[in-house]
Scaffold this active site. Structure first.
Site, PDB file in Angstrom:
ATOM      1  N   LYS A   1     -13.763 -17.608 -21.588  1.00  0.00           N
ATOM      2  CA  LYS A   1     -13.895 -18.090 -22.956  1.00  0.00           C
ATOM      3  C   LYS A   1     -12.692 -18.907 -23.380  1.00  0.00           C
ATOM      4  O   LYS A   1     -11.542 -18.453 -23.278  1.00  0.00           O
ATOM      5  CB  LYS A   1     -14.056 -16.882 -23.899  1.00  0.00           C
TER       6      LYS A   1
ATOM      7  N   HIS B   1     -15.457 -21.948 -27.847  1.00  0.00           N
ATOM      8  CA  HIS B   1     -15.445 -21.905 -29.314  1.00  0.00           C
ATOM      9  C   HIS B   1     -15.149 -23.336 -29.752  1.00  0.00           C
ATOM     10  O   HIS B   1     -14.012 -23.799 -29.641  1.00  0.00           O
ATOM     11  CB  HIS B   1     -14.394 -20.929 -29.851  1.00  0.00           C
TER      12      HIS B   1
END
Ligand code: NCD
Ligand code: ZN
Length: 344
Positions: free
Chosen positions: A99, A136
């Site tokens: 991530k 993100h």
């Protein structure tokens, strides 16, 4: 009474936290979902495969008897993540993605990437070994309007990144804008996105209905209705590039009802039912199963689940709060109704 039978779904973006919070949260997700991509933004973050394995063991040890659930672990990308760590993660069989949080973009992102150029060698290595990058997608530039941070991220960071790494598999997490929908649907193969229930069901007015509504605050923040409609249209098209990722992100009540409240909406108590409401609004209930149970598994190269769940068109009252360790957790729709119910 209408009912829907679906292949057991997965949640491709979830915050399970740790300790007493984890114990309070896990049953909600395990009741509905066979597997979930577990986000690594703990304190300290899960940056190594050894930490991911230990976290996975804590999750499995917390699982109540009689529930089956497979946590799919992720690593938190930092400026110091090494290609060797990617190899270890790949070989582990338990880590399914890495991530990328731009440093400062969201909750517990302080250790995130300060400049994408610094991790270019790691991204190249991930592309080579077939490790998924989960993004993100918001710039952190304070000069950029908070509602434009996703669209600007596409131009400044994401589009160049996927061109530099033409074989890298990327999940653009929790997309919220028309620009993101257009980008993902028009991108090369190997690009997909998750969509949350809150971004399908609410627009930014929900932040200010009769006063400020901290329990509707998450990141990326809710957008204008034209963006919500664009997301609804896209999931209603049945495109395999979009799949279910709740981004259920619990915070204790007092940390949200505060002068500087935390970002995150808890939706795991009624996740599938909330998506059913959205798909019903879009006239696309026939596409819910693939969105919830097929597209994500196919993208990650994992087998589809074999069990089934049943949704009934029967409304229920969401409690005002749930216990959350020593604290309280205010869920999405607290004190209101959800139109669908999952049969036990
Ligand atoms: C998430 C959290 O609380 O961990 N918050 C949120 O608003 N979505 C972090 C994240 O996914 O951005
Ligand atoms: Zn998240």
């Amino acid at each position: 009474m209408r009912s829907l039978r679906l292949t057991r779904p997965d949640d491709w973006h979830l915050h399970l936290r740790d300790g007493t919070a984890l114990a309070a949260l896990l049953p909600f997700t395990a009741r509905q979902f066979a597997r979930a991509i577990v986000m690594p933004n703990l304190r300290p973050p899960v940056t190594t495969t050894a930490q991911a394995r230990a976290y996975r063991e804590r999750i499995l040890a917390t699982l109540p008897a009689g529930l089956r659930f497979e946590p799919l672990m992720t690593l938190y990308l930092t400026d110091r993540t090494s290609p060797a760590e990617i190899d270890t993660a790949r070989a582990s069989g338990v880590v399914h993605g890495v991530k990328y949080y731009p440093a400062g973009a969201t909750t517990n992102s302080e250790s995130g990437v300060t400049d994408i150029a610094r991790v270019d060698a790691v991204l190249a290595h991930m592309a080579a070994v077939g490790m998924v990058l989960q993004v993100h997608g918001e710039v952190t530039d304070p000069a950029v309007d908070v509602f434009d941070r996703e669209a600007v991220f596409i131009e400044r960071v994401l589009a160049p990144l996927i061109e530099r790494h033409p074989r890298l598999k990327v999940v653009f997490e929790h997309i919220t804008t028309r620009e993101a929908v257009r980008f993902v649907l028009g991108a090369r193969a190997g690009i997909a996105a998750t969509v949350t229930p809150q971004h399908l069901l609410m627009n930014r007015n929900a932040l200010f209905t009769g006063g400020i509504r901290p329990h509707h605050y998450c990141l990326p923040v809710l957008k204008a209705d034209l963006h919500r409609l664009s997301l609804l249209d896209a999931v209603a098209s049945g495109t395999p590039r979009l799949f279910l990722g709740t981004d259920s992100a619990p915070h204790a009540r007092h940390t949200k009802e505060a002068a500087c409240g935390c970002a995150g909406i808890f939706s795991a108590h009624g996740a599938l039912e909330l998506y059913a409401e959205a798909f019903e609004e879009a006239g696309a209930l026939s596409h819910l199963e693939a969105f919830a149970a097929f597209h994500g598994a196919d993208f990650y190269g994992l087998p589809r689940n074999s069990g089934q769940v049943t949704l009934v068109r029967e409304s229920w009252d969401v409690p005002a709060h749930y216990p959350f360790g020593e604290d309280e957790l205010v869920p999405l729709r607290a004190g209101e109704r959800i139109a669908w119910r999952m049969a036990p």
